[in-house]
Design a protein around this motif. Sequence first.
Motif, PDB file in Angstrom:
ATOM      1  N   TYR A 130       0.772  -1.114   0.073  1.00 23.46           N
ATOM      2  CA  TYR A 130      -0.119   0.009   0.067  1.00 23.46           C
ATOM      3  C   TYR A 130       0.747   1.198  -0.058  1.00 23.46           C
ATOM      4  O   TYR A 130       0.550   2.241  -0.656  1.00 23.46           O
ATOM      5  N   VAL A 133      -6.623  -5.234 -16.138  1.00 25.16           N
ATOM      6  CA  VAL A 133      -6.528  -4.457 -14.823  1.00 25.16           C
ATOM      7  C   VAL A 133      -5.242  -4.031 -14.306  1.00 25.16           C
ATOM      8  O   VAL A 133      -5.067  -3.173 -13.443  1.00 25.16           O
ATOM      9  N   LEU A 135      -9.723   2.064 -18.839  1.00 24.95           N
ATOM     10  CA  LEU A 135     -10.889   1.522 -18.151  1.00 24.95           C
ATOM     11  C   LEU A 135     -11.686   0.444 -19.023  1.00 24.95           C
ATOM     12  O   LEU A 135     -12.252  -0.738 -18.892  1.00 24.95           O
ATOM     13  N   TRP A 180     -10.918  -3.199 -19.096  1.00 27.18           N
ATOM     14  CA  TRP A 180     -11.023  -3.877 -17.683  1.00 27.18           C
ATOM     15  C   TRP A 180     -12.161  -5.134 -18.133  1.00 27.18           C
ATOM     16  O   TRP A 180     -13.182  -4.756 -18.649  1.00 27.18           O
ATOM     17  N   GLN A 232     -13.338  -6.154 -11.858  1.00 24.31           N
ATOM     18  CA  GLN A 232     -13.353  -4.856 -10.907  1.00 24.31           C
ATOM     19  C   GLN A 232     -11.796  -4.715 -10.072  1.00 24.31           C
ATOM     20  O   GLN A 232     -11.138  -5.525 -10.109  1.00 24.31           O
ATOM     21  N   ALA A 233     -11.556  -3.446 -10.174  1.00 25.52           N
ATOM     22  CA  ALA A 233     -10.298  -3.249  -9.420  1.00 25.52           C
ATOM     23  C   ALA A 233     -10.266  -1.790  -8.945  1.00 25.52           C
ATOM     24  O   ALA A 233     -11.158  -0.826  -9.388  1.00 25.52           O
ATOM     25  N   SER A 234      -9.615  -1.564  -7.837  1.00 26.64           N
ATOM     26  CA  SER A 234      -9.633  -0.047  -7.240  1.00 26.64           C
ATOM     27  C   SER A 234      -8.112   0.133  -6.768  1.00 26.64           C
ATOM     28  O   SER A 234      -7.332  -0.635  -6.797  1.00 26.64           O
ATOM     29  N   GLY A 235      -7.825   1.427  -6.700  1.00 27.10           N
ATOM     30  CA  GLY A 235      -6.561   1.867  -6.328  1.00 27.10           C
ATOM     31  C   GLY A 235      -5.690   2.329  -7.503  1.00 27.10           C
ATOM     32  O   GLY A 235      -6.135   1.984  -8.530  1.00 27.10           O
ATOM     33  N   HIS A 236      -4.315   2.296  -7.198  1.00 26.59           N
ATOM     34  CA  HIS A 236      -3.240   2.511  -8.098  1.00 26.59           C
ATOM     35  C   HIS A 236      -2.909   1.165  -8.650  1.00 26.59           C
ATOM     36  O   HIS A 236      -3.287  -0.085  -8.171  1.00 26.59           O
ATOM     37  N   SER A 237      -2.032   1.324  -9.627  1.00 24.93           N
ATOM     38  CA  SER A 237      -1.549  -0.061 -10.118  1.00 24.93           C
ATOM     39  C   SER A 237      -0.365  -0.845  -9.895  1.00 24.93           C
ATOM     40  O   SER A 237      -0.372  -1.834  -9.938  1.00 24.93           O
ATOM     41  N   ARG A 252      -3.809   2.648 -13.704  1.00 20.02           N
ATOM     42  CA  ARG A 252      -4.173   1.272 -14.296  1.00 20.02           C
ATOM     43  C   ARG A 252      -4.333   1.580 -15.988  1.00 20.02           C
ATOM     44  O   ARG A 252      -4.219   2.490 -16.421  1.00 20.02           O
TER      45      ARG A 252
END
Length: 201
Positions: free
Chosen positions: A80, A156, A93, A96, A99-104, A90
């Motif tokens: 993190y 993703v 979109l 994709w 589902q994904a979240s946050g940076h890559s 990332r």
Amino acid sequence: MAVRHGAPLAPERAALHWSTAHRGEPLRSLAGALTTTGTGVVPYLMALLAGLLAGRDTPGRIRAAACAVLVLAAGQAVRYGLMALLARPRPPLADWAAQASGHSFPSGHATTSALAAGLLAWGVLHRTRPGTGRPWCALLALWAVGVGLTRVYLGVHWAGDVLAGWLLAAALLSLALLLDPRAVPRPRPPAAVEPPPSAWP
């Protein structure tokens, strides 16, 4: 990656293009099912199982399980931190398929699954003979590699994110080996017993 401000390299673009061009059923569903095992509860259950296998008695199993979970949690904290520090975007979109979240960077699924696989391999090797444990370790390695590859296949993550996750996990597991004597203390050899004085010449 930091010098390029997160811009993907040509091989990363090529890998993403290949994955989007070859994303059909049933591979897409299989990849989606496999990728879900690389995060959430499953890796922590694997870490707990590693401790239960490595320990020799109840207190030893509790201690080993706590150490394994600690290593996994520390890996998450480092990951993190790197994600927040580098903030790599990332892939687009539109590419994709999950589902994904946050940076890559680095890939969380790749890091977590590799850590969990390494910890469980450690537990297996403590419990079994090398000849018996190695096939299980190979199977765990294939699972971790598969989870990482699904992140690129599902669009993703860039390939470099996955490679960085694997390298980060390898580095953390190498450092975690320093905890092995504390997690699984070796039994002390029996003290030598001197003969009674009456037996001396």
